[in-house]
Design an enzyme around this catalytic site. Structure first.
Site, PDB file in Angstrom:
ATOM      1  N   ASP A 154      14.758  26.147  42.515  1.00  0.00           N
ATOM      2  CA  ASP A 154      15.952  25.351  42.690  1.00  0.00           C
ATOM      3  C   ASP A 154      16.947  25.846  41.647  1.00  0.00           C
ATOM      4  O   ASP A 154      16.562  26.490  40.671  1.00  0.00           O
ATOM      5  CB  ASP A 154      15.549  23.898  42.446  1.00  0.00           C
ATOM      6  CG  ASP A 154      16.727  22.972  42.526  1.00  0.00           C
ATOM      7  OD1 ASP A 154      17.579  23.214  43.374  1.00  0.00           O
ATOM      8  OD2 ASP A 154      16.765  22.023  41.739  1.00  0.00           O
ATOM      9  N   LYS A 155      18.200  25.565  41.840  1.00  0.00           N
ATOM     10  CA  LYS A 155      19.145  26.017  40.818  1.00  0.00           C
ATOM     11  C   LYS A 155      19.446  24.897  39.825  1.00  0.00           C
ATOM     12  O   LYS A 155      19.116  24.998  38.646  1.00  0.00           O
ATOM     13  CB  LYS A 155      20.447  26.498  41.463  1.00  0.00           C
ATOM     14  CG  LYS A 155      21.373  27.166  40.460  1.00  0.00           C
ATOM     15  CD  LYS A 155      22.623  27.686  41.107  1.00  0.00           C
ATOM     16  CE  LYS A 155      23.655  26.604  41.320  1.00  0.00           C
ATOM     17  NZ  LYS A 155      24.299  26.173  40.090  1.00  0.00           N
ATOM     18  N   GLU A 192      28.741  12.855  37.896  1.00  0.00           N
ATOM     19  CA  GLU A 192      29.639  11.719  37.849  1.00  0.00           C
ATOM     20  C   GLU A 192      29.888  11.278  36.424  1.00  0.00           C
ATOM     21  O   GLU A 192      31.018  10.974  36.045  1.00  0.00           O
ATOM     22  CB  GLU A 192      29.047  10.561  38.671  1.00  0.00           C
ATOM     23  CG  GLU A 192      29.045  10.848  40.151  1.00  0.00           C
ATOM     24  CD  GLU A 192      28.816   9.603  40.975  1.00  0.00           C
ATOM     25  OE1 GLU A 192      28.096   8.714  40.507  1.00  0.00           O
ATOM     26  OE2 GLU A 192      29.378   9.530  42.076  1.00  0.00           O
ATOM     27  N   ARG A 198      30.663  24.034  38.796  1.00  0.00           N
ATOM     28  CA  ARG A 198      30.475  23.155  39.955  1.00  0.00           C
ATOM     29  C   ARG A 198      31.791  22.480  40.258  1.00  0.00           C
ATOM     30  O   ARG A 198      32.371  21.836  39.392  1.00  0.00           O
ATOM     31  CB  ARG A 198      29.425  22.096  39.656  1.00  0.00           C
ATOM     32  CG  ARG A 198      28.051  22.663  39.464  1.00  0.00           C
ATOM     33  CD  ARG A 198      27.188  21.688  38.738  1.00  0.00           C
ATOM     34  NE  ARG A 198      26.816  20.549  39.578  1.00  0.00           N
ATOM     35  CZ  ARG A 198      25.711  20.516  40.305  1.00  0.00           C
ATOM     36  NH1 ARG A 198      24.905  21.533  40.288  1.00  0.00           N
ATOM     37  NH2 ARG A 198      25.414  19.464  41.025  1.00  0.00           N
ATOM     38  N   THR A 221      19.404  26.699  46.823  1.00  0.00           N
ATOM     39  CA  THR A 221      20.231  25.663  46.229  1.00  0.00           C
ATOM     40  C   THR A 221      21.135  25.040  47.277  1.00  0.00           C
ATOM     41  O   THR A 221      21.410  25.621  48.318  1.00  0.00           O
ATOM     42  CB  THR A 221      21.087  26.252  45.087  1.00  0.00           C
ATOM     43  OG1 THR A 221      21.929  25.230  44.596  1.00  0.00           O
ATOM     44  CG2 THR A 221      21.904  27.416  45.554  1.00  0.00           C
ATOM     45  N   GLY A 222      21.551  23.866  46.978  1.00  0.00           N
ATOM     46  CA  GLY A 222      22.487  23.200  47.865  1.00  0.00           C
ATOM     47  C   GLY A 222      23.921  23.517  47.485  1.00  0.00           C
ATOM     48  O   GLY A 222      24.867  23.114  48.147  1.00  0.00           O
ATOM     49  N   ASP A 223      24.079  24.270  46.414  1.00  0.00           N
ATOM     50  CA  ASP A 223      25.402  24.547  45.874  1.00  0.00           C
ATOM     51  C   ASP A 223      26.199  25.519  46.730  1.00  0.00           C
ATOM     52  O   ASP A 223      25.676  26.158  47.627  1.00  0.00           O
ATOM     53  CB  ASP A 223      25.249  25.133  44.471  1.00  0.00           C
ATOM     54  CG  ASP A 223      25.722  24.143  43.432  1.00  0.00           C
ATOM     55  OD1 ASP A 223      26.479  23.244  43.801  1.00  0.00           O
ATOM     56  OD2 ASP A 223      25.331  24.300  42.266  1.00  0.00           O
ATOM     57  N   ASP A 250      13.244  20.389  40.349  1.00  0.00           N
ATOM     58  CA  ASP A 250      13.212  19.195  39.519  1.00  0.00           C
ATOM     59  C   ASP A 250      13.602  17.934  40.266  1.00  0.00           C
ATOM     60  O   ASP A 250      13.416  16.841  39.768  1.00  0.00           O
ATOM     61  CB  ASP A 250      14.135  19.359  38.317  1.00  0.00           C
ATOM     62  CG  ASP A 250      15.585  19.307  38.718  1.00  0.00           C
ATOM     63  OD1 ASP A 250      15.904  19.811  39.806  1.00  0.00           O
ATOM     64  OD2 ASP A 250      16.394  18.760  37.967  1.00  0.00           O
TER      65      ASP A 250
END
Lengths: 366, 1207
Positions: B415-416, B513, B609, B689-691, B828
């Protein structure tokens, strides 16, 4: 498992912003064992390290082997096959006309010539071939309690003894196949004096069994009772025996279950061809050889049938050395392994020299 | 059992009632009160009580059930059968020989399981009996937890743990909220807010609560912790009012009430139907590659065993054809035996041979392997290097079955966020309409003293822009789910570095957030708190602005955005939306899209991000419409999620773009170094990754996954839009293959200095297109194959924009590819769980997104960098250890049983055992078990430091190399050879001669004959010494423990033999060994032959080892020798690559094409090199020289790692 999940740790307010909520107690102990850093010797087998070992083994084994070989060769051994297979053999008749029930024992006499005098104690063995004393059915066919003198087992032999446990509703003592098939040839040696007289050589019947077997493992029923016959009252002799067990020897200390011939027979052989110690000819005092060079004759009371299973019977005379009986194999094996090691040592030395450079170790240390 | 009954009951009630709606929903009467007349008549359902049963056994069924469980294992069952056969038929060995070990194993296991179950019973009882406060007839009554029933109204106080799944009715807080931690459920220890049902939140005393008349309709229990749909019907004046219930109203069993004095709640799922209980499913058992080869070997040995038995049976009957052999006069059968049919006799004989040879499959191997794995896993937990000071956590082993699999990993899926990066967000900048604002010196959300509030880079914006700017800031202050944790005065010192007015800090499940809100604080807008449904903001002029929070459209990973609807104090309605650029831009109708997009892309390339912020003013009419849509969706029981998503989709449109933010997620410490090591170790690293692609790619460059000279292949939506997927795929595969083919030629000519390696980037959308099963046109079916082909030739792959399920899909795809590589997934967050469960080895990082990944993983480590140690060191060690363990076990049992097999040829195939019963029983249990167990726990063939320093050593054990068939056959043949040497050595000694003993004392005159037991004892003595010495020769790491155990077990053997030979009394009938050992030892030839046979047995193995090491050393062996030379200081030298093996051995082992150049080096060059090495400890100067040393130094280069990285 599920219940244990209830006890999952609860940390209060784990906060993304805050600093470490460290639990120092979770830090692993820094011991050498737990960190896998115990002090250790780390040998590696390389040509270099193994070389000396090979040479040492070679240098040790070859002399030992030669020593063993020479010792073994110095042992004098004489063997006679008296089975009587050939018609020319003196025992041919006995072997042909064998019957368990014959009342008159068949005897035969075999002459032989000893080319060398036998100096020290001489051991007389009988040897059997093709006789499977190590057959499982045979090996277990005995009752050690009975042989130990247990009165209960005497009257009720173990089931293992079947079908040699009872005869005519009487318990057999000693029971079992091993005892039943006890070797019962009688071997006698005569020295034919050059002057024509025939001298019987004195054969010792005792001292041929393990001490512990004779004194601990085997015992007559009612150990202290003077009358063996009474002790074996109510039992019957094994079917193939000619005499009952209490009549094996005149000597009280060598009679019954503690008869040494019997004990020797009861230690089952490892392989189908075997020898068992029969008698010992003790060295005579003085310089006289135990068995001088000359003519002898072996007188056999031929009781034991082996032809039915293509067996052979032999009588062996042998002296022994510090390493036991004649045993060329051990010496040869030692010499072989020693030479192989030595040879491999040389090969490794070459390899080591050739490849040592490549393996970048030898050169640097210089 | 409870489960079974309840399902049974449900089934029965289903069939009895026969109504559809019973199947998927349940109706609960709060406080068990009948609904008022006139409402629909429900048939009361029956629910299980609140008893939790986690124990497997009861007192009565323990023995049969546990036995059943244990004998379901093939090995145990096999030994049970052998034991029974021994009991039934007349067998060569006594039943004790197999019964005792089996009994031992079974007893130990059942004691362990019984104890565990007893603990479970205790835990169950304490849970089931713990008191719970229940409202009955207007009073609070104590009840035992297990007596709780569905519909009971429960009264809970702070810090109490919920006894079942509850619907929150009212709380002591005015706003009807309560806080809950679910640490014991999913490990997330942050406080979560749950809401009481709006219409009941006013009922705050027990009397009032008791007066509630309501029914709850909800779905039948299902295991998803985060999903709940229900509806409450409240009867006020006999008029039912329906309200939706969602996960925010549901309090789960196992969660704990926090920061709330007390609550009232109604039980809806009890006992085994609670979500926690349903969630407790054992994970599917993962089996390691070693275990698979072990089982394969087992089958081979079973075949050997059966064929041995068959051969012997056959030969027996051939041999027995002669009746004088079958039944010579001295050895008759009993009558019963004679009458037995020949077929039965033959079959019994076959079974007897099986029994005789059954030790070739040792029961103790399973026990030893399990002990090795269980005990061995402690070394991972104890490892100080894998302890993280900051988190105070150490590595956790959830399953010890996979220790050795860690040494076999070929693909790493990582994962990233939170894994490669720290998930510790820093607000970097924001961009409003193209103007850039940078907040200074914000670190970890804490403000450094003296930080300036803001720094405007761009020229001063016009008034319109200023309005936009403030709206942007407000939007960020409002559009989030951050909670404010009020600082208690006592704790003030702890977090005392606060500047200004704020004495509170922010909590959120999303670190982004928090970073954004903190960033806004720096820019002048401080989010204060949520009070009475109003969000309070402190603006630049220190005035408090209040916004009424009307709706929260929560974040989800599909929409990738969230929104809030607020009403300002002036009454204007706004919808603020923030989310990923790809999900915002299509919904934007105005705003400076181009400027913002440019900035977003720029930031993404920097590896930041980015989030975009937009808003939409709502008219009151629009708002009512929105409310209507939302409520409609929320109230539905079926497909609520789908309908909600549709509603959200309809609401979040026509947005006006405000700007974008950039948050930095720094790389984790040593992430790059770790990835590089993994690469060098021959693993392929994939980042999932979802990025965004740009962000992810930047991280990949930073973490050295891609290098400057990596040729990036893109397989993204952008490209597939231009060309169709088919062409793109073929294009790429052509590129890759051409290069690959060329490379092979290059390396052949020895010119492959720096070949380009490939990196592939693929995004989620394209991936799902690739993965889509068979399409209409025929030639698209093999997309998967082409894709795999491309992937195989890429050193690194980046998959971005991945949904959690896609991550698992990728892992599955690789797992199922033809080489069946061993995969490892590391992550994670909850979104990584699916891939962690899918991969061969799942590793969880103890990150900031809760503990779900950790809970579902096989191993958990505090940081990504620890992956290096757990794989390269622990994995390597465990693989070496267990492979030796397995091979050695088979070897020593071949040595053990083969002489017995040979003996059958000399005892008339009568199944006569060669060894005594005691030896047969104890050989595997005590004479030879401990040395190998200890070896398999503490062996280190190479030092830890070297393993870490030189990752390429990992390649030496890749592809299960130590458990391949050739090696297995080598060990087996070695065992056969040793057995032959032992048996025939003893045979010739016995056969040829009078093998007598005289104890060297002629005077004693003891010329005793040796029998069959002495023969066996001689062989056995040689056997025990040989196999122990063989292990000693294999041991590279001799600690005092090894010395103790190896020499100790030999001494034990001798002492035992002496003692056993000295005892006669109680075992008279079984004691065949009386004085046998002592008699043997008193014979000179016996000593000599023991020494000789041991030497001869060990000779070939030593020779093979030495010669292989000299002529074809593996990398491992080179390093070992070198380390020896430098007396353990090798690890301090840098370029270990120089010591690598010439590739003849390595080439086919590694199987990868780029390392096949044979080493051609002249000795003198090396000499100079080494002398220089010694003189100058300046490592970096050596690297060029070392290139001459062997062709593999390219290795050090091709990794792109200069010498500086490896230090």
């Amino acid at each position: 498992m599920m219940a244990s999940s209830y006890t999952a740790k609860e940390e209060d307010g784990h906060i993304t912003v805050s600093g470490p909520g460290a639990l120092r107690s979770r830090k692993p102990e820094n011991t050498a064992f737990k960190q896998q850093r115990l002090p250790a010797w780390q040998p590696i087998l390389t040509a270099g390290t193994v070389l000396p070992a090979f040479f040492i083994i070679g240098l040790l084994f070859i002399p030992i082997g030669i020593g063993l070989f020479v010792t073994s060769n110095n042992i004098k051994e004489f063997e006679i096959d008296y089975t009587g297979v050939d018609a020319s053999s003196p025992c041919y008749n006995c072997s042909q006309s064998f019957s368990w029930n014959s009342s008159r024992p068949c005897t035969c006499s075999i002459p032989f010539y000893l080319e060398q005098p036998y100096e020290s104690n001489v051991y007389v063995y009988y040897g059997l071939s093709n006789f499977y004393q190590n057959h499982r059915r045979y090996v277990k066919s005995r009752d050690d309690s009975q042989l130990n003198g247990d009165p209960k087992s005497l009257m009720e032999p173990s089931k293992e003894c079947e079908p040699y446990a009872f005869h005519e509703n009487k318990p057999i003592a000693p029971c079992g196949a091993i005892a039943n098939s006890m070797f019962n040839d009688t071997l006698e040696l005569f020295y034919n004096d050059p002057n024509g007289t025939k001298v019987q050589i004195l054969l010792n019947t005792t001292g041929i069994a393990w001490w512990t077997d004779k004194h601990v493992k085997f015992g007559n029923p009612g150990r202290n009772s003077p009358n063996l016959t009474a002790a074996f009252q109510g039992t019957t002799k094994p079917i193939n025996w000619r005499r009952p067990v209490f009549d094996l020897d005149a000597d009280e200390a060598n009679n019954g279950f503690i008869n040494e011939d019997f004990i020797v027979w009861m230690r089952t052989a490892a392989l189908p061809t075997f020898r068992k110690l029969y008698r010992i000819i003790n060295k005579k005092s003085g310089m006289v050889p135990t068995l001088p060079r000359g003519n002898y004759s072996l007188e056999v009371v031929y009781n034991y049938p082996v032809r039915s299973f293509e067996g052979r019977k032999r009588m062996i005379l042998s002296t022994i050395s510090w390493m036991g009986g004649k045993n060329p194999f051990l010496g040869i094996a030692y010499i072989t392994v020693g030479s192989v090691c030595f040879f491999l040592g040389v090969v490794l030395l070459l390899i080591h020299h050739k490849c040592g450079n490549r393996n970048n170790n030898a050169d640097i240390s210089n | 059992m409870g489960m079974d009954f309840s399902t049974l009951r449900t089934l029965i009630s289903r069939y009895c009632v026969g109504e559809e709606n019973w199947v998927d929903s349940r109706t609960i009467y709060i406080g068990h009160k009948e609904p008022p007349p006139g409402t629909e008549a429900f048939i009361q359902q029956r629910f299980p009580d609140n008893r939790i049963v986690s124990s497997k056994y009861t007192f009565w069924n323990f023995v049969p059930k546990n036995m059943f469980e244990q004998f379901r294992r093939v090995a145990n069952f096999y030994f049970l059968i052998i034991f029974l056969v021994q009991l039934i038929i007349d067998t060569p060995t006594s039943p004790i020989t197999s019964g005792l070990p089996l009994f031992f194993v079974i007893t130990v296991t059942s004691i362990k399981q019984g104890y565990e179950d007893w603990l479970r019973h205790k835990a169950d009882n304490s849970v089931n009996q713990c008191p719970v406060h229940v409202v009955q007839h207007g009073k609070v009554v104590r009840k035992q937890s297990r007596k709780l029933r569905v519909g009971d109204v429960v009264f809970m106080k702070e810090n109490e743990t919920f006894p079942c799944d509850l619907i929150l009715l009212s709380t002591s807080r005015d706003d009807g909220t309560c806080f809950v931690t679910t640490a014991s459920l999913d490990g997330e220890s942050s406080h979560k807010t749950h809401y009481a049902v709006q219409d009941t939140k006013a009922y705050i005393t027990e009397k009032e609560v008791d007066s509630i008349q309501a029914t709850i309709e909800c779905e039948q229990p299902q295991p998803d912790l985060y999903k709940f749909v229900g509806r409450i019907n409240i009867y006020m004046d006999n008029e039912p009012v329906a309200r939706p219930l969602g996960a925010e109203n549901l309090l789960l069993r196992g969660a704990t009430l926090k920061n709330t004095e007390h609550i009232y709640a109604v039980a809806i799922y009890t006992g085994m139907e609670t979500k926690m209980a349903l969630n407790y499913q054992s994970k599917t058992q993962k089996r390691s590659a070693v275990e698979k080869s072990m089982n394969a070997y087992l089958v081979v040995y079973l075949c050997i065993l059966i064929s041995k038995a068959l051969i012997n049976t056959l030969l027996k009957y051939v041999w027995q054809a002669d009746s004088n052999r079958d039944e010579p006069w001295y050895n008759n059968r009993t009558d019963t035996e004679r009458q037995r049919h020949i077929v039965i006799r033959a079959f019994t004989d076959f079974l007897a041979f099986m029994v005789l040879f059954n030790y070739i499959i040792p029961v103790s191997m399973y026990v030893t392997v399990e002990m090795q794995k269980f005990l061995g896993s402690y070394f991972i937990m104890w490892d100080d290097d894998m302890f993280d000071e900051e988190l105070g956590e150490r590595a956790v082993v959830n399953t010890s079955d996979l220790n050795e699999e860690l040494g076999q990993v070929e693909y790493v899926f990582t994962d990233k966020t939170g894994t490669l990066t720290e998930n510790n967000m820093e607000f970097i900048e924001c961009c409003v309409d193209g103007h850039i604002y940078v907040a200074d010196a914000i670190c970890n959300g804490q403000v450094m003293p003296g930080a300036t509030s803001m720094d405007m880079i761009d020229s001063s914006p016009g008034p319109g822009a200023r309005e936009h700017e403030e709206l942007f800031f407000r939007a960020l202050c409002l559009c989030h789910t951050v909670q404010v944790k009020e600082e208690e005065t006592v704790d003030g010192i702890k977090h005392g570095i606060h500047q200004g007015k704020s004495t509170s800090f922010y909590i959120s499940s999303s670190p982004d957030e928090v970073a954004l809100v903190e960033g806004m604080k720096r820019l002048g807008f401080t989010y204060l708190r949520l009070r009475d449904g109003h969000m309070e903001i402190l603006n630049r002029e220190d005035e408090i602005e209040r916004f009424e929070l009307l709706e929260v459209l929560t974040f989800d990973s599909v929409r990738r955005r969230m929104s809030v609807i607020v009403r300002s104090s002036t009454g204007e309605l706004y919808l603020f939306c923030k989310g990923a650029d790809s999900s915002i831009f299509p919904r934007v109708i105005s705003g400076k899209v181009e400027e913002v997009r440019a900035r977003v892309e720029h930031n993404a390339v920097e590896g930041l991000r980015t989030l975009c912020v937009a808003y939409r003013p709502l008219s009151p009419e629009q708002y009512t419409e929105v409310c209507h849509m939302l409520n409609g969706a929320k109230l539905s029981l079926h497909d609520r999620d789908k309908r909600l998503a549709e509603a959200y989709d309809a609401i979040e449109k026509d947005l006006i773009l405000l700007g974008a933010t950039a948050v930095e997620d720094r790389l984790q410490e040593k992430a790059a170094d770790t990835i590089e090591s993994l690469h060098k170790a021959g693993m392929k690293v994939w980042v999932l990754t979802g990025d965004k692609m740009e962000t992810a790619a930047a991280t990949c460059y930073a973490s050295k996954l891609f290098h400057r000279n990596t040729q990036i292949l893109e397989l993204t939506t952008k490209r597939t839009e231009e060309q169709n997927l088919h062409d793109v795929l073929f294009d790429l595969s052509r590129t890759v293959l051409r290069q690959h083919g060329g490379m092979a030629r290059d390396s052949f000519s020895g010119l492959s200095g720096d070949c380009t390696d490939f990196g592939l980037i693929i995004d989620g959308a394209t991936l799902s297109a690739v993965m889509r099963p068979a399409q209409e046109d025929s030639n698209s079916g093999n997309y998967k194959e082409i894709f795999l082909e491309i992937c195989r030739n890429c050193s690194a792959v980046l998959c971005c924009r991945m949904a959690p399920l896609q991550k698992a899909q990728i892992v599955k795809l690789i797992k199922a590819s033809e080489e069946h590589p061993i995969t490892l997934a590391i992550g994670d967050g909850a979104n990584d769980v699916s891939m962690i469960l899918e991969a061969h080895v799942g590793i969880g990082i103890m990150g900031k997104e809760g503990r779900q990944a950790v809970r579902n993983s096989d191993y958990a480590i505090p940081k990504f960098k620890h992956l290096k140690k757990i794989l390269l060191v622990h994995g390597h060690y465990y693989y070496i250890r267990i492979s030796e363990l397995v091979q050695y076990f088979f070897y020593k049992n071949v040595c053990f049983i083969f002489p017995q097999f040979l003996y059958q040829f000399f005892c008339g195939f009568s199944q006569q055992p060669l060894f005594d019963t005691a030896y047969l029983t104890l050989y595997n249990i005590s004479f030879t078990s401990l040395p190998i167990l200890l070896y398999s726990l503490i062996e280190q063939h190479i030092n830890v430091d070297i393993l870490k320093k030189d990752p390429s050593l990992y390649r030496d054990i890749a592809k299960n190399s130590l458990l391949r068939w050739p090696i297995f056959i080598y060990w087996t043949l070695l065992g056969v050879y040793d057995a032959i040497v032992m048996f025939f050595g003893a045979y010739f000694l016995f056969d040829n001669t009078t093998f007598t003993s005289n104890g060297q004392l002629m005077t004693t005159n003891t010329q005793m004959m040796f029998g069959n037991w002495t023969f066996g004892t001689l062989v056995f003595t040689v056997l025990v010494f040989t196999v122990t010495f063989k292990l000693a020769l294999d041991t590279h790491y001799w600690t005092w423990i090894n010395h103790f155990v190896i020499w100790g077990s030999l001494v034990f053997f001798v002492v035992f033999s002496l003692l056993w030979g000295g005892i006669i009394r109680p075992f008279l009938n079984y004691q065949r060994m009386y004085y046998v050992f002592m008699q043997m030892l008193s014979s000179g030839p016996a000593w000599l032959s023991i020494i000789l046979l041991i030497t001869a047995s060990l000779l070939p193995d030593v020779l093979k080892k030495v010669i292989c090491r000299a002529l074809w050393p593996t990398t491992t062996e080179c390093i070992q020798s070198a380390d020896k030379l430098y007396e353990g200081h090798l690890s301090e030298f840098t370029p270990l690559a120089s010591l690598h093996a010439p590739s003849k051995a390595g080439g086919h082992r590694r199987g990868s094409g780029n390392q096949r150049n044979p080493r051609r080096s002249e000795p003198f060059r090396k000499k100079t090199m080494f002398t220089r090495w010694q003189k100058h400890p300046d490592y970096s100067t050596f690297t060029p020289l070392l290139r001459f040393a062997d062709g593999h130094s390219k290795h050090a280069y091709s990794g792109g790692a200069g010498p500086e990285t490896s230090v």
